[in-house]
Design an enzyme around this catalytic site. Structure first.
Site, PDB file in Angstrom:
ATOM      1  N   GLU A  76       0.803  -1.231   0.000  1.00 45.64           N
ATOM      2  CA  GLU A  76       0.000   0.000   0.000  1.00 45.64           C
ATOM      3  C   GLU A  76       0.840   1.288   0.000  1.00 45.64           C
ATOM      4  O   GLU A  76       0.616   2.187   0.799  1.00 45.64           O
ATOM      5  CB  GLU A  76      -0.960  -0.010   1.201  1.00 45.64           C
ATOM      6  CG  GLU A  76      -1.885  -1.217   1.183  1.00 45.64           C
ATOM      7  CD  GLU A  76      -2.769  -1.335   2.424  1.00 45.64           C
ATOM      8  OE1 GLU A  76      -2.704  -0.446   3.298  1.00 45.64           O
ATOM      9  OE2 GLU A  76      -3.520  -2.318   2.518  1.00 45.64           O
TER      10      GLU A  76
ATOM     11  N   ASN B  75       1.946  -5.241  -3.126  1.00 48.10           N
ATOM     12  CA  ASN B  75       0.550  -5.544  -2.796  1.00 48.10           C
ATOM     13  C   ASN B  75      -0.210  -4.249  -2.508  1.00 48.10           C
ATOM     14  O   ASN B  75       0.299  -3.369  -1.792  1.00 48.10           O
ATOM     15  CB  ASN B  75       0.552  -6.425  -1.532  1.00 48.10           C
ATOM     16  CG  ASN B  75      -0.792  -7.040  -1.216  1.00 48.10           C
ATOM     17  OD1 ASN B  75      -1.393  -7.700  -2.065  1.00 48.10           O
ATOM     18  ND2 ASN B  75      -1.268  -6.841   0.007  1.00 48.10           N
TER      19      ASN B  75
ATOM     20  N   HIS C 232     -10.705  -5.804  -2.008  1.00 51.58           N
ATOM     21  CA  HIS C 232     -11.714  -5.581  -0.965  1.00 51.58           C
ATOM     22  C   HIS C 232     -12.860  -4.798  -1.619  1.00 51.58           C
ATOM     23  O   HIS C 232     -12.764  -3.585  -1.785  1.00 51.58           O
ATOM     24  CB  HIS C 232     -11.137  -4.754   0.187  1.00 51.58           C
ATOM     25  CG  HIS C 232     -10.070  -5.458   0.965  1.00 51.58           C
ATOM     26  ND1 HIS C 232     -10.335  -6.548   1.751  1.00 51.58           N
ATOM     27  CD2 HIS C 232      -8.741  -5.214   1.093  1.00 51.58           C
ATOM     28  CE1 HIS C 232      -9.213  -6.960   2.340  1.00 51.58           C
ATOM     29  NE2 HIS C 232      -8.232  -6.164   1.953  1.00 51.58           N
TER      30      HIS C 232
ATOM     31  N   GLU D 130      -6.532 -10.499  -1.000  1.00 49.66           N
ATOM     32  CA  GLU D 130      -7.318 -10.242   0.213  1.00 49.66           C
ATOM     33  C   GLU D 130      -8.803 -10.147  -0.115  1.00 49.66           C
ATOM     34  O   GLU D 130      -9.530  -9.296   0.406  1.00 49.66           O
ATOM     35  CB  GLU D 130      -6.846  -8.944   0.896  1.00 49.66           C
ATOM     36  CG  GLU D 130      -5.361  -8.954   1.225  1.00 49.66           C
ATOM     37  CD  GLU D 130      -4.886  -7.696   1.959  1.00 49.66           C
ATOM     38  OE1 GLU D 130      -5.736  -6.915   2.444  1.00 49.66           O
ATOM     39  OE2 GLU D 130      -3.659  -7.501   2.036  1.00 49.66           O
TER      40      GLU D 130
ATOM     41  N   ASP E  20     -12.549  -9.995  -0.374  1.00 52.77           N
ATOM     42  CA  ASP E  20     -13.821 -10.041   0.347  1.00 52.77           C
ATOM     43  C   ASP E  20     -14.769  -9.076  -0.350  1.00 52.77           C
ATOM     44  O   ASP E  20     -14.339  -8.077  -0.922  1.00 52.77           O
ATOM     45  CB  ASP E  20     -13.697  -9.782   1.857  1.00 52.77           C
ATOM     46  CG  ASP E  20     -12.926  -8.524   2.214  1.00 52.77           C
ATOM     47  OD1 ASP E  20     -12.722  -7.658   1.339  1.00 52.77           O
ATOM     48  OD2 ASP E  20     -12.537  -8.383   3.387  1.00 52.77           O
TER      49      ASP E  20
HETATM   50  O1  G3I Z   1      -5.156  -8.562  19.124  1.00 50.54           O
HETATM   51  C1  G3I Z   1      -5.441  -7.267  19.654  1.00 50.54           C
HETATM   52  C2  G3I Z   1      -6.197  -7.378  20.948  1.00 50.54           C
HETATM   53  O2  G3I Z   1      -5.398  -8.036  21.907  1.00 50.54           O
HETATM   54  C3  G3I Z   1      -6.579  -5.976  21.389  1.00 50.54           C
HETATM   55  O3  G3I Z   1      -7.372  -6.079  22.529  1.00 50.54           O
HETATM   56  C4  G3I Z   1      -7.374  -5.261  20.321  1.00 50.54           C
HETATM   57  C5  G3I Z   1      -7.731  -3.842  20.683  1.00 50.54           C
HETATM   58  O4  G3I Z   1      -7.387  -2.926  19.686  1.00 50.54           O
HETATM   59  O5  G3I Z   1      -6.564  -5.217  19.138  1.00 50.54           O
HETATM   60  C6  G3I Z   1      -6.242  -6.501  18.635  1.00 50.54           C
HETATM   61  O6  G3I Z   1      -5.446  -6.339  17.501  1.00 50.54           O
HETATM   62  C7  G3I Z   1      -6.115  -5.929  16.343  1.00 50.54           C
HETATM   63  C8  G3I Z   1      -5.839  -6.928  15.246  1.00 50.54           C
HETATM   64  O7  G3I Z   1      -6.426  -6.501  14.030  1.00 50.54           O
HETATM   65  C9  G3I Z   1      -6.394  -8.306  15.586  1.00 50.54           C
HETATM   66  O8  G3I Z   1      -7.766  -8.273  15.628  1.00 50.54           O
HETATM   67  C10 G3I Z   1      -5.597  -4.562  15.939  1.00 50.54           C
HETATM   68  O9  G3I Z   1      -5.988  -3.598  16.892  1.00 50.54           O
HETATM   69  C11 G3I Z   1      -6.166  -4.195  14.577  1.00 50.54           C
HETATM   70  O10 G3I Z   1      -5.532  -3.013  14.121  1.00 50.54           O
HETATM   71  C12 G3I Z   1      -5.889  -5.291  13.579  1.00 50.54           C
HETATM   72  O11 G3I Z   1      -6.502  -4.945  12.372  1.00 50.54           O
HETATM   73  C13 G3I Z   1      -5.954  -5.548  11.217  1.00 50.54           C
HETATM   74  C14 G3I Z   1      -5.619  -4.473  10.204  1.00 50.54           C
HETATM   75  O12 G3I Z   1      -5.174  -5.057   9.005  1.00 50.54           O
HETATM   76  C15 G3I Z   1      -4.508  -3.561  10.698  1.00 50.54           C
HETATM   77  O13 G3I Z   1      -3.304  -4.255  10.846  1.00 50.54           O
HETATM   78  C16 G3I Z   1      -6.991  -6.516  10.645  1.00 50.54           C
HETATM   79  O14 G3I Z   1      -7.151  -7.621  11.553  1.00 50.54           O
HETATM   80  C17 G3I Z   1      -6.510  -7.028   9.295  1.00 50.54           C
HETATM   81  O15 G3I Z   1      -7.557  -7.762   8.683  1.00 50.54           O
HETATM   82  C18 G3I Z   1      -6.161  -5.861   8.401  1.00 50.54           C
HETATM   83  O16 G3I Z   1      -5.653  -6.391   7.191  1.00 50.54           O
HETATM   84  C19 G3I Z   1      -5.329  -5.431   6.195  1.00 50.54           C
HETATM   85  C20 G3I Z   1      -4.138  -5.973   5.440  1.00 50.54           C
HETATM   86  O17 G3I Z   1      -3.075  -6.273   6.319  1.00 50.54           O
HETATM   87  C21 G3I Z   1      -3.690  -4.992   4.364  1.00 50.54           C
HETATM   88  N1  G3I Z   1      -4.793  -4.639   3.485  1.00 50.54           N
HETATM   89  C22 G3I Z   1      -6.006  -4.191   4.156  1.00 50.54           C
HETATM   90  C23 G3I Z   1      -6.465  -5.198   5.177  1.00 50.54           C
HETATM   91  C24 G3I Z   1      -7.754  -4.790   5.787  1.00 50.54           C
HETATM   92  O18 G3I Z   1      -7.606  -3.607   6.520  1.00 50.54           O
END
Ligand code: G3I
Length: 442
Positions: free
Chosen positions: A166, A207, A244, A273, A275
């Site tokens: 990105e 990506n 997405h 990715e 969806d």
């Molecule tokens: O695991 C912690 C948890 O312990 C905590 O209590 C909670 C509170 O914020 O956060 C949890 O972590 C989160 C994690 O997802 C797991 O659920 C993070 O805050 C959250 O930022 C994270 O979001 C991820 C996001 O990328 C940012 O990294 C999403 O799961 C993930 O699906 C998303 O994936 C991205 C790709 O990497 C790149 N392209 C877009 C895609 C969708 O946004």
């Protein structure tokens, strides 16, 4: 004509009489007549019949959920750690790496016969505070050190790395303003060069999202960068198109054109990715069919298993509902994959190293095994590395001198005096996804 396989450190010589078919007939289990593909009943098996993978994002935190692992284990042949290989997870303090969560996902994938896409090495998001505090040459060095550290840990184990994620802005299509970008425009190519040196066997991908629509400025900018990289020899092997889709960012009618045009630059394309808001079956089928019609579209990954696992669960955008039941979109995707059989296979997998090229071609198939031909061009004295997706194994070779490492499931092959065309027999143990190959001069 002798083929040889090294098991561990011990050389095992196996006489292969006039190729693998003869070898199968003489030395190994009964091999019948090659048969036509039948309709497969899982996504991974159906995709594999076209030479492609079908993957999902996996979260380490869900690996204790038996419904989750049952679906993921059954349906998918490629795994992307959803968050566990990101920068904040793998290098929480400068120079102090944590591979615990990433290894949990990797190990689950390997134990269940799946390949892994590495996601992601450099991203403006998910950065630990120490990195955000750096700039200029110190930041540049930290970026390279991060690539080196993570790729060394997973060396030889990753199908493809999202080296950079990105890096372009929406709308104008210019570079995204980030701390990485402020180190200079050349940060992306430096990242790819470092990545190639760190693990020559991994495909190296750029990506991004919102690059599905061919006419958008962002797509054009990424295309121009990849074209420039290819023309200047910057090592890039693939473009990951996230896909997405929402009502605000719908599936575009020219998606296939985008896939085809990137592929024409000499890179693989992967849908990384996927969806779709509301999971409309017809749109899911269209996306998958678009990939199937482009020989260098090597696989599709959906961004999560069940709707409840999705980063945007309110959109119910995936193939399984919260109970783990198959949705209509699942059936549409499976049907689309099966409809392609025996459709186009991905074109030859090129050498990421660029110096020589190892090309795979389909050979005979039996219920439990299949043959692949390998042709090497660009070098007389080559070393080909072939990474086999578990639990598949190479059980025979011909016209080549080969060393098999059972720990990494990687075969290293050298010329044995029979020229540059040789082959392998793979016992698939249920995983028909083709191996990946890379080639370099000896
Ligand atoms: O695991 C912690 C948890 O312990 C905590 O209590 C909670 C509170 O914020 O956060 C949890 O972590 C989160 C994690 O997802 C797991 O659920 C993070 O805050 C959250 O930022 C994270 O979001 C991820 C996001 O990328 C940012 O990294 C999403 O799961 C993930 O699906 C998303 O994936 C991205 C790709 O990497 C790149 N392209 C877009 C895609 C969708 O946004």
């Amino acid at each position: 004509m002798t083929g040889r396989l090294l098991a561990g450190s011990r050389v095992v010589r196996r006489t292969l009489v006039l190729g693998a078919v003869a070898a199968l007939a003489t030395g190994l289990a009964v091999a019948g007549t090659p048969r036509a593909n039948a309709a497969a009943d899982t996504l991974g098996a159906a995709a594999a019949q076209t030479g492609r993978y079908f993957g999902t994002a996996i979260s380490a935190s869900k690996l204790g959920d038996p419904v989750y692992t049952a679906i993921a284990g059954r349906e998918f042949t490629m795994v992307t750690p959803e968050n566990e290989m990101k920068l904040d997870a793998t290098e929480p303090r400068q120079g102090v790496f944590n591979f615990g969560p990433g290894d949990r996902v990797y190990d689950w994938a390997a134990q269940n016969g799946k390949q892994v896409r590495g996601h992601t090495l450099l991203w403006h998001s998910g950065q630990p505070q120490w990195l955000q505090n750096l700039s200029g040459s110190a930041l540049r060095q930290a970026m390279i050190d991060h690539i080196d550290g993570v790729m060394a840990h997973y060396k030889g184990k990753i199908y493809a790395w999202d080296v950079v994620n990105e890096a372009f802005a929406d709308g104008t299509g210019g570079r995204r303003n980030s701390n990485f970008q402020r180190t200079g425009d050349d940060w992306i190519e430096h990242a790819f060069r470092a990545a190639r040196a760190a693990d020559p066997a991994a495909k190296l991908c750029y990506n991004d999202y919102n690059i599905e629509n061919w006419t958008s400025a962002k797509t054009q900018s990424v295309y121009t960068m990849v074209k420039d990289f290819r023309s200047r020899g910057v090592p890039i092997d693939c473009v990951g198109i996230q896909a997405h889709f929402t009502s605000g960012n719908p599936y575009p009618g020219d998606f296939r054109t985008t896939l085809r045009n990137f592929a024409a630059l000499g890179v693989d394309v992967q849908i990384t990715e996927l969806d779709i808001q509301g999971a409309p079956p017809a749109t899911y089928a269209d996306v998958v069919t678009d990939c199937l019609t482009v020989p260098r579209c090597t696989g599709v990954t959906v961004w999560g298993v069940r709707d409840t696992d999705s980063w945007r669960s309110g959109d119910t955008p995936l193939l399984f509902d919260g109970d783990g039941d198959k949705k209509p979109a699942y059936t549409a995707v499976l049907d689309a994959l099966n409809a392609a059989v025996p459709g186009p296979s991905p074109s030859p997998t090129p050498s990421p190293a660029g110096s020589c090229t190892a090309t795979l071609s389909a050979g005979a198939k039996w219920p439990d095994r299949y043959n692949l031909g390998v042709t090497v061009t660009g070098s007389d004295d080559w070393i080909v590395t072939m990474t086999v997706p578990r639990p598949a194994k190479i059980i025979a070779t011909w016209n080549v001198s080969a060393r098999w490492n059972p720990t990494t499931n990687v075969m290293t092959a050298r010329p044995d005096g029979h020229g540059d065309s040789w082959g392998v027999t793979i016992k698939h143990h249920g995983n028909r996804t083709w191996p990946t190959v890379s080639c370099r001069h000896a």
